[in-house]
Design a protein around this motif. Structure first.
Motif, PDB file in Angstrom:
ATOM      1  N   LEU A  46      -8.334  71.472 -88.603  1.00 61.82           N
ATOM      2  CA  LEU A  46      -8.690  70.799 -87.359  1.00 61.82           C
ATOM      3  C   LEU A  46      -9.352  71.825 -86.458  1.00 61.82           C
ATOM      4  O   LEU A  46      -8.729  72.805 -86.056  1.00 61.82           O
ATOM      5  CB  LEU A  46      -7.449  70.213 -86.695  1.00 61.82           C
ATOM      6  CG  LEU A  46      -6.673  69.222 -87.550  1.00 61.82           C
ATOM      7  CD1 LEU A  46      -5.366  68.846 -86.877  1.00 61.82           C
ATOM      8  CD2 LEU A  46      -7.500  67.981 -87.819  1.00 61.82           C
ATOM      9  N   LYS A  47     -10.657  71.612 -86.157  1.00 62.94           N
ATOM     10  CA  LYS A  47     -11.444  72.567 -85.381  1.00 62.94           C
ATOM     11  C   LYS A  47     -11.914  71.920 -84.089  1.00 62.94           C
ATOM     12  O   LYS A  47     -12.498  70.840 -84.119  1.00 62.94           O
ATOM     13  CB  LYS A  47     -12.687  73.000 -86.160  1.00 62.94           C
ATOM     14  CG  LYS A  47     -12.434  73.798 -87.382  1.00 62.94           C
ATOM     15  CD  LYS A  47     -13.725  74.041 -88.111  1.00 62.94           C
ATOM     16  CE  LYS A  47     -14.149  75.464 -87.934  1.00 62.94           C
ATOM     17  NZ  LYS A  47     -15.342  75.802 -88.695  1.00 62.94           N
ATOM     18  N   CYS A  48     -11.674  72.571 -82.970  1.00 60.97           N
ATOM     19  CA  CYS A  48     -12.143  72.076 -81.676  1.00 60.97           C
ATOM     20  C   CYS A  48     -13.575  72.557 -81.454  1.00 60.97           C
ATOM     21  O   CYS A  48     -13.840  73.755 -81.488  1.00 60.97           O
ATOM     22  CB  CYS A  48     -11.232  72.572 -80.562  1.00 60.97           C
ATOM     23  SG  CYS A  48      -9.567  71.918 -80.668  1.00 60.97           S
ATOM     24  N   LYS A  49     -14.470  71.619 -81.251  1.00 64.47           N
ATOM     25  CA  LYS A  49     -15.872  71.924 -80.967  1.00 64.47           C
ATOM     26  C   LYS A  49     -16.270  71.103 -79.750  1.00 64.47           C
ATOM     27  O   LYS A  49     -16.409  69.887 -79.826  1.00 64.47           O
ATOM     28  CB  LYS A  49     -16.785  71.531 -82.138  1.00 64.47           C
ATOM     29  CG  LYS A  49     -16.580  72.329 -83.389  1.00 64.47           C
ATOM     30  CD  LYS A  49     -17.202  73.687 -83.256  1.00 64.47           C
ATOM     31  CE  LYS A  49     -17.080  74.421 -84.578  1.00 64.47           C
ATOM     32  NZ  LYS A  49     -17.726  75.679 -84.566  1.00 64.47           N
ATOM     33  N   GLY A  50     -16.417  71.762 -78.605  1.00 62.73           N
ATOM     34  CA  GLY A  50     -16.701  71.041 -77.372  1.00 62.73           C
ATOM     35  C   GLY A  50     -15.535  70.128 -77.040  1.00 62.73           C
ATOM     36  O   GLY A  50     -14.390  70.551 -77.034  1.00 62.73           O
ATOM     37  N   ASP A  51     -15.817  68.841 -76.805  1.00 65.41           N
ATOM     38  CA  ASP A  51     -14.732  67.895 -76.521  1.00 65.41           C
ATOM     39  C   ASP A  51     -14.276  67.150 -77.774  1.00 65.41           C
ATOM     40  O   ASP A  51     -13.469  66.243 -77.698  1.00 65.41           O
ATOM     41  CB  ASP A  51     -15.154  66.911 -75.433  1.00 65.41           C
ATOM     42  CG  ASP A  51     -16.382  66.099 -75.813  1.00 65.41           C
ATOM     43  OD1 ASP A  51     -17.074  66.475 -76.775  1.00 65.41           O
ATOM     44  OD2 ASP A  51     -16.642  65.079 -75.145  1.00 65.41           O
ATOM     45  N   LYS A  52     -14.796  67.534 -78.925  1.00 68.34           N
ATOM     46  CA  LYS A  52     -14.441  66.901 -80.204  1.00 68.34           C
ATOM     47  C   LYS A  52     -13.443  67.755 -80.976  1.00 68.34           C
ATOM     48  O   LYS A  52     -13.363  68.961 -80.790  1.00 68.34           O
ATOM     49  CB  LYS A  52     -15.690  66.721 -81.086  1.00 68.34           C
ATOM     50  CG  LYS A  52     -16.838  65.988 -80.435  1.00 68.34           C
ATOM     51  CD  LYS A  52     -16.551  64.529 -80.366  1.00 68.34           C
ATOM     52  CE  LYS A  52     -17.761  63.798 -79.795  1.00 68.34           C
ATOM     53  NZ  LYS A  52     -17.484  62.441 -79.491  1.00 68.34           N
TER      54      LYS A  52
END
Length: 141
Positions: A46-52
């Motif tokens: 699970l990778k946080c990229k911006g608000d996703k």
């Protein structure tokens, strides 16, 4: 980075229809754990990229958390990367779906992070530098 998992697979993955080829590779992976005749379990990151919050398998991205769940996930777990298991299923062999072994509640988040379970081996990361800033050295953080 901790391995966060739950009993069952209650968390839906959004946008998996855009990643059919990747899901098919996950489903046919010989190392995938067979759950039943139509589904397998594979490790995901699970990778946080911006608000996703992206859901990434060893073969690439397979979807993301729905917007509401992504916001709540970030509040509970922060922006650190975590691993969990993902159930990839099919009925026809051509169309796939995915669910995560993840429950996004404050009680579950605190309990799992307190255990600090190890990462899944499929997502080994390079060791980070041990350099500390001035205040970290000064206050022993």
């Amino acid at each position: 980075m901790a391995h966060i998992a739950n009993r069952g697979y209650p968390q839906e993955v959004f946008g998996e229809s855009y990643y059919t080829r990747t899901l098919k590779r996950c489903y046919n992976d010989p190392t995938a754990e067979r759950i039943d005749a139509r589904s397998v379990a594979v490790p995901v990151l699970l990778k946080c990229k911006g608000d996703k919050v992206q859901v990434v398998s060893t073969y690439g991205q397979i979807g993301e958390l729905p917007n509401e769940d992504a916001q709540y996930y970030r509040e509970l777990y922060g922006s650190a990367e975590h691993t969990t298991m993902c159930r990839v299923y099919t009925r026809s062999g051509e169309i796939f779906g995915a669910y995560l072994s993840l429950t996004i509640t404050e009680h579950t988040a605190n309990k799992l992070l307190a255990k600090n379970l190890p990462n899944h081996e499929a997502f080994a990361q390079k060791p980070k530098s041990e350099k500390k800033g001035f205040f970290a050295r000064l206050f022993g953080v």
